[in-house]
Design an enzyme around this catalytic site. Structure first.
Site, PDB file in Angstrom:
ATOM      1  N   GLU A  85       5.338  -4.398   6.233  1.00 26.10           N
ATOM      2  CA  GLU A  85       4.832  -6.106   5.582  1.00 26.10           C
ATOM      3  C   GLU A  85       6.235  -6.772   5.516  1.00 26.10           C
ATOM      4  O   GLU A  85       5.863  -8.531   5.378  1.00 26.10           O
ATOM      5  CB  GLU A  85       4.170  -5.645   4.015  1.00 26.10           C
ATOM      6  CG  GLU A  85       3.316  -6.287   3.713  1.00 26.10           C
ATOM      7  CD  GLU A  85       2.548  -7.403   3.902  1.00 26.10           C
ATOM      8  OE1 GLU A  85       2.230  -7.468   5.025  1.00 26.10           O
ATOM      9  OE2 GLU A  85       1.299  -7.259   2.704  1.00 26.10           O
ATOM     10  N   THR A 130       1.240 -15.927   5.664  1.00 25.86           N
ATOM     11  CA  THR A 130       2.033 -16.143   4.764  1.00 25.86           C
ATOM     12  C   THR A 130       3.434 -15.884   4.589  1.00 25.86           C
ATOM     13  O   THR A 130       3.720 -16.634   3.123  1.00 25.86           O
ATOM     14  CB  THR A 130       1.889 -14.504   3.984  1.00 25.86           C
ATOM     15  OG1 THR A 130       0.249 -13.854   4.151  1.00 25.86           O
ATOM     16  CG2 THR A 130       2.223 -13.751   2.959  1.00 25.86           C
TER      17      THR A 130
HETATM   18  N1  HSE Z   1       0.540 -11.756  -3.059  1.00 22.27           N
HETATM   19  C1  HSE Z   1       1.066 -12.090  -1.663  1.00 22.27           C
HETATM   20  C2  HSE Z   1       0.851 -13.695  -1.244  1.00 22.27           C
HETATM   21  C3  HSE Z   1      -0.154 -11.421  -0.672  1.00 22.27           C
HETATM   22  O1  HSE Z   1       0.487 -14.218  -2.588  1.00 22.27           O
HETATM   23  O2  HSE Z   1       1.707 -14.469  -0.834  1.00 22.27           O
HETATM   24  C4  HSE Z   1      -0.605 -12.776   1.130  1.00 22.27           C
HETATM   25  O3  HSE Z   1      -1.163 -12.056   1.259  1.00 22.27           O
END
Ligand code: HSE
Length: 308
Positions: A128, A182
């Site tokens: 990830e 992301t």
């Molecule tokens: N917590 C992460 C973000 C999740 O908001 O960037 C990404 O899927």
């Protein structure tokens, strides 16, 4: 056992106020992974169905995660891997996390389960982190172990707890067909917060957890508010304010961006209320000439599972 097929669910991260710390798994979307043992030590991705992603083992979240697991175990077992993606990468539903979680889960099963399921999160996080350029567990934890998870701490070690889920609660995922990476949308997140915003944010996190534990849907609706990611990310999501208003007009008890978007989640007290909101949301996107996928789900409590 030499071959296995597993399902790793998609997930909703952040859940409003819990940036990088809260996430739950959903049913029906995710990765199906078929894995078999090889007679050598290679990790070979035979095929990725449903997405254009790297097959090179050094560049794929699944194989990076498996490699982290094998290195920890001191194992030189190789695997052939086929990944079927049931939803698009870049949709805000933890695509890379599903691949990472499913891959380490399948490998661990084929190796005779030397590691507890919850502890596999460490290895899935390696993949990830490669994909999203950030070390966040709010997708991999729910994808692996299911349920509603809170990452209480990342350091000095990962500390995760789970929160009760109201049995009747439904989740409507609204996915307008645009891609948000992301790694890119993380760059929008502010690097500091005023003490006033921080105070309001941690009050909301407390409210959200209490709301889930006590099934207090009015508290849930108020507490899902986010002052960190939603204000800077919602502009990337077509129709965000209108669909949020529609969801609340139809009785949603909590609405926000799923992960880094563009998917949004709307929570409903029951299926009937959720179904009443769907035609209006579809109509909104038809008027914008933008394809939208609506997906209904309960919160998935199982996480990764063997399907054959
Ligand atoms: N917590 C992460 C973000 C999740 O908001 O960037 C990404 O899927």
């Amino acid at each position: 056992m030499d071959e296995i097929k597993v399902f790793a669910p998609a997930s909703v991260a952040n859940v409003g106020c819990g940036y990088d710390t809260i996430g739950f798994a959903i049913d029906g979307l995710g990765d199906e992974i078929i894995m078999s043992k090889r007679s050598d030590s290679k990790l070979v991705i035979k095929e990725i169905i449903g997405a254009d992603l790297p097959l090179e083992p050094e560049e794929n979240v699944a194989t990076i995660s498996i490699r982290a697991l094998l290195d920890h175990l001191g194992s030189d077992q190789g695997f052939d891997i086929t990944i079927k993606k049931l939803f698009k990468p870049g949709s805000g539903l933890g695509s890379s996390a599903s691949s990472a979680a499913g891959a380490v889960f399948a490998a661990n099963e084929l190796l005779g389960e030397p590691i507890d399921k919850k502890d596999l999160i460490h290895f899935a996080l390696e993949g990830e982190a490669f994909a999203s350029k950030s070390y966040h567990a709010d997708n991999v934890a729910p994808s692996l172990i299911g349920g509603f998870n809170v990452i209480r701490a990342y350091e000095p070690e990962l500390d995760i707890f789970q929160v009760n889920v109201p049995a009747d609660l439904w989740v409507l995922i609204i996915f307008p067909d645009v891609v948000i990476k992301t790694s890119e949308s993380k760059k929008l997140i502010p690097t500091s917060l005023s003490i006033k915003d921080a105070r309001d944010q941690w009050s909301n996190v407390a409210g959200l957890i209490q709301a889930f534990n006590t099934h207090d849907f009015e508290l849930l609706r108020k507490s899902v508010t986010d002052l960190v990611a939603e204000p800077v990310r919602k502009g990337l999501i077509p129709g965000y304010d209108q669909v949020k208003q529609l969801a609340y007009d139809h009785g949603s008890v909590g609405f926000n961006i799923s992960g880094s978007g563009p998917s949004m989640f709307a929570l409903f007290k029951n299926e009937k209320a959720m179904n009443a909101a769907k035609p209006e949301i579809k109509k909104l996107y038809e008027e914008m000439n933008l394809p939208v996928i609506l997906h209904s789900s309960k919160i998935n409590l199982r996480g990764c599972e063997v399907i054959s």
